[in-house]
Scaffold this active site. Structure first.
Site, PDB file in Angstrom:
ATOM      1  N   ASP A 209       0.856  -1.376  -0.079  1.00 14.64           N
ATOM      2  CA  ASP A 209      -0.602  -0.146  -0.435  1.00 14.64           C
ATOM      3  C   ASP A 209       1.345   1.409  -0.327  1.00 14.64           C
ATOM      4  O   ASP A 209       2.143   1.323   1.125  1.00 14.64           O
ATOM      5  CB  ASP A 209      -0.994   0.272   0.903  1.00 14.64           C
ATOM      6  N   HIS A 288      -5.389   5.925  -0.342  1.00 18.37           N
ATOM      7  CA  HIS A 288      -4.441   4.862  -0.896  1.00 18.37           C
ATOM      8  C   HIS A 288      -3.680   4.035  -2.324  1.00 18.37           C
ATOM      9  O   HIS A 288      -5.390   3.577  -2.606  1.00 18.37           O
ATOM     10  CB  HIS A 288      -3.384   4.477   0.905  1.00 18.37           C
ATOM     11  N   HIS A 290      -3.243   0.430  -3.693  1.00 12.68           N
ATOM     12  CA  HIS A 290      -2.969  -0.845  -3.350  1.00 12.68           C
ATOM     13  C   HIS A 290      -1.447  -1.828  -5.304  1.00 12.68           C
ATOM     14  O   HIS A 290      -3.104  -1.504  -5.809  1.00 12.68           O
ATOM     15  CB  HIS A 290      -4.183  -1.997  -2.800  1.00 12.68           C
TER      16      HIS A 290
END
Length: 311
Positions: A209, A288, A290
Site C-alpha cells: 500500500d 491510497h 494497493h
C-alpha cells in the site's frame, strides 16, 4: 570366473572372430582390443541430465522461485514443466533450448524443504529447495458487534480471478519494476491479522500500500497489456476502480482503489506510463494505492522485483 568366461565366449560370437587364428596377426589383435576397450565405455555413457538453476539461492516465504532449465534436445516439441506439491507451472522459452518457470511462495505456506520436479526432454529431475521462514508483521483489528465487512460481487470475483490466472507465453517486462506511486509504503506485503482476538489463518496482505495523496499519479511498474479494467459502477465493490496489467509468463499486477483510470482493456503500456490516479474507491478507509503482484495466480512480494532484474 564364470561371468568372465561367459562374456569372453559371447564376445567371440558377437564379433565373428576366432581369437586363436589371430595370434599371428598383430594388427587384427589390436583391432579386437580396441573394440573391447571402446564398447564398455560407450555402453556406460550416461544420458545427459537436465541442467537446472534455481534462484534466489536462499529464498524465503513470499519470494518468487525462478527455475531456469537448459535442454539438450534442439528438436524438443513441448516446453518443460515444474511441479511443486499439487501444482504444476509452465516453463516459457527464453532462448533456444533455454526455458524458465516461476514458482510462487506465500506467507500461508510452511517454511522448509520442498521438492521441485522438473520434467522436459523426456527426462525428470527432482530438486530439493529450502525455503526459509520469514516473520511478517501482525495487526490486531477490533470490529464492533454486528459490523459487517464489504462483500465482493460474484462478477468482481470472477473477473479478478480470470485476470490473475493469465499465463501469456510472451514476456513483456524488461529490467526492474518501478515504484507505481511516489507515496510512502503504509502497509507492507504479508501482514497477518487478528480480528477480535482470533487469528485469520487464510489472510495476509497481498501487496504493497502506498499512501499517496488523492489524485496523485499511478504508473505502470513494467510493460504489459492492460487485461482488466473495472469500476465501482460495474460492481467492483471491494477493489474499487481497478486496473490489471498482464506482464506475461504468469506475472500480473493489479492496482486498486483508483480515483481515475487512464487506460482501457487491450492497451499496451510501457514502464512508467500513466495508468490512473490514487483514490479511495471500494473497500478503502482513505486515499491510497494497493499494488498486488501475482505469479501464476499467487500473491508474491513485489519488493524483490523492484530491486533485482528478473530476466
Amino acid at each position: 570366473m564364470i561371468t568372465e568366461n561367459s562374456a569372453s565366449s559371447s564376445n567371440k560370437k558377437l564379433l565373428g572372430f576366432n581369437v586363436k587364428s589371430l595370434t599371428t596377426n598383430r594388427h587384427a589383435i589390436n583391432v579386437l582390443k580396441g573394440i573391447f576397450a571402446v564398447l564398455p565405455l560407450t555402453l556406460a555413457l550416461p544420458v545427459n541430465a537436465l541442467q537446472v538453476k534455481v534462484t534466489p539461492t536462499n529464498p524465503k516465504l513470499g519470494d518468487t522461485l525462478s527455475v531456469e532449465i537448459n535442454l539438450n534436445n534442439s528438436e524438443n516439441s513441448t516446453n518443460p514443466t515444474v511441479a511443486s506439491g499439487k501444482n504444476t507451472y509452465p516453463a516459457f522459452e527464453m532462448a533456444p533450448n533455454q526455458y524458465r518457470a516461476f514458482v510462487p511462495t506465500t506467507p500461508l505456506e510452511k517454511a522448509g524443504t520442498r521438492t521441485l520436479r522438473v520434467a522436459g526432454d523426456g527426462q525428470v529431475q527432482n530438486l530439493a529447495v529450502n525455503v526459509l521462514n520469514r516473520k511478517f508483521p501482525v495487526q490486531h483489528i477490533t470490529l464492533p458487534p454486528g459490523k459487517a465487512g464489504v462483500d465482493a460481487t460474484e462478477f468482481e470475483l470472477k473477473r479478478v480471478a480470470a485476470f490473475k490466472a493469465l499465463q501469456t507465453p510472451k514476456k513483456y517486462w524488461n529490467g526492474v519494476f518501478l515504484k507505481p506511486n511516489a507515496g510512502r509504503i503504509s502497509t507492507n506485503y504479508g501482514v497477518r491479522r487478528y480480528y477480535n482476538g482470533t487469528f485469520a489463518n487464510d489472510y495476509y496482505h497481498r501487496g504493497l500500500d502506498y499512501a499517496g495523496a488523492a489524485g496523485s499519479p499511478v504508473i505502470a511498474p513494467a510493460a504489459g497489456r492492460v487485461a482488466l479494467v473495472g469500476r465501482v459502477s460495474q460492481g467492483f465493490r471491494v477493489h474499487g476502480n481497478v486496473v490489471g496489467i498482464d506482464h506475461g509468463q504468469g506475472v500480473t499486477s493489479i492496482f486498486m482503489h483508483l480515483s481515475r483510470i487512464n487506460v482501457k482493456e487491450g492497451d499496451f503500456v510501457k514502464a512508467g506510463q500513466l495508468i490512473g490516479a490514487v483514490g479511495s474507491t471500494g473497500a478503502a478507509t482513505g486515499p491510497h494505492l494497493h499494488w498486488g503482484l501475482y505469479v501464476n495466480g499467487q500473491s508474491v512480494d513485489p519488493t524483490p522485483w523492484r530491486t533485482k532484474v528478473v530476466n
